[in-house]
Design a protein around this motif. Structure first.
Motif, mmCIF file in Angstrom:
data_model
loop_
_atom_site.group_PDB
_atom_site.id
_atom_site.type_symbol
_atom_site.label_atom_id
_atom_site.label_comp_id
_atom_site.label_asym_id
_atom_site.label_seq_id
_atom_site.Cartn_x
_atom_site.Cartn_y
_atom_site.Cartn_z
ATOM 1 N N ASN A 6 -2.718 -0.004 1.498
ATOM 2 C CA ASN A 6 -1.250 -0.198 0.876
ATOM 3 C C ASN A 6 -1.407 -1.177 -0.160
ATOM 4 O O ASN A 6 -0.321 -2.121 -0.206
ATOM 5 C CB ASN A 6 -0.073 -0.572 1.817
ATOM 6 N N GLN A 7 -2.255 -1.174 -1.125
ATOM 7 C CA GLN A 7 -2.358 -2.332 -2.252
ATOM 8 C C GLN A 7 -2.352 -1.416 -3.562
ATOM 9 O O GLN A 7 -2.948 -0.440 -3.783
ATOM 10 C CB GLN A 7 -3.513 -2.841 -2.027
ATOM 11 N N VAL A 8 -1.395 -1.848 -4.408
ATOM 12 C CA VAL A 8 -1.290 -1.009 -5.705
ATOM 13 C C VAL A 8 -1.834 -1.662 -6.762
ATOM 14 O O VAL A 8 -1.641 -1.034 -7.908
ATOM 15 C CB VAL A 8 0.239 -0.661 -5.998
ATOM 16 N N SER A 9 -2.650 -2.633 -6.634
ATOM 17 C CA SER A 9 -3.153 -3.398 -7.850
ATOM 18 C C SER A 9 -4.248 -2.857 -8.327
ATOM 19 O O SER A 9 -4.770 -3.021 -9.437
ATOM 20 C CB SER A 9 -3.330 -4.894 -7.267
ATOM 21 N N ASP A 12 -2.704 3.420 -8.387
ATOM 22 C CA ASP A 12 -1.207 3.478 -7.773
ATOM 23 C C ASP A 12 -1.271 5.171 -8.053
ATOM 24 O O ASP A 12 -1.713 5.675 -8.932
ATOM 25 C CB ASP A 12 -0.315 2.879 -8.301
ATOM 26 N N THR A 14 1.940 7.979 -8.213
ATOM 27 C CA THR A 14 3.356 8.214 -7.994
ATOM 28 C C THR A 14 3.544 9.167 -7.039
ATOM 29 O O THR A 14 2.737 10.132 -6.556
ATOM 30 C CB THR A 14 3.904 8.891 -9.312
ATOM 31 N N ILE A 65 -8.244 3.222 -0.794
ATOM 32 C CA ILE A 65 -6.899 2.833 -0.967
ATOM 33 C C ILE A 65 -6.047 3.710 -0.142
ATOM 34 O O ILE A 65 -6.232 5.001 -0.404
ATOM 35 C CB ILE A 65 -6.481 2.900 -2.381
ATOM 36 N N LYS A 67 -2.460 5.646 0.438
ATOM 37 C CA LYS A 67 -1.126 5.827 0.026
ATOM 38 C C LYS A 67 -0.432 6.849 0.642
ATOM 39 O O LYS A 67 -0.912 7.984 0.678
ATOM 40 C CB LYS A 67 -0.997 6.224 -1.468
ATOM 41 N N ILE A 86 -2.378 4.268 -13.060
ATOM 42 C CA ILE A 86 -1.408 4.962 -12.118
ATOM 43 C C ILE A 86 -1.649 6.379 -12.541
ATOM 44 O O ILE A 86 -1.735 7.305 -13.449
ATOM 45 C CB ILE A 86 0.124 4.751 -12.447
#
Length: 117
Positions: A6-9, A12, A14, A65, A67, A86
């Motif tokens: 749950n890390q968007v750095s 990511d 949409t 990652i 999501k 992104i």
């Protein structure tokens, strides 16, 4: 294997892209164990091209990652070029497909499928 939850750095996705990826996965009966592998490879008119495919294998040096219901796997070399990217999905007048909004790209080709740093 490094795991990021749950890390968007790093990268990511949409909501629009996530829904499309999960739809493709379901329509093609891709097993739940398969993650979306995102990466780059040499080629294209700008030097590097994006890769995206479902992969059941995880390698040493991969970053995972999560999501929502999707695991994204990125190898260390690709993550260097994709950090902060992104992933979006476009279905507008200019075409339908996935779009990489990459802050590291200093040049891109006209079709958006390759980039340079």
């Amino acid at each position: 294997m490094e795991e990021v939850k749950n890390q968007v750095s790093e990268i990511d996705v949409t909501e629009k892209a996530l829904k499309q990826i999960l739809r493709i996965k379901e329509e093609n009966n891709i097993p739940e164990s398969h993650a979306l592998r995102v990466g780059v490879k040499g080629g294209g008119c700008s030097g590097l091209t994006y890769q995206m495919f479902f992969d059941e294998n995880h390698k040493d040096g991969d970053t995972i990652i999560e999501k929502e219901n999707l695991k994204i796997v990125v190898d260390g070399k690709s993550l260097f070029y994709l950090s902060g990217t992104i992933l979006d999905f476009s279905d507008g007048l200019n075409g339908r497909g996935f779009v990489f909004n990459n802050p590291n790209a200093v040049k891109t080709c006209g079709c958006g499928e390759s980039f340079g740093v």
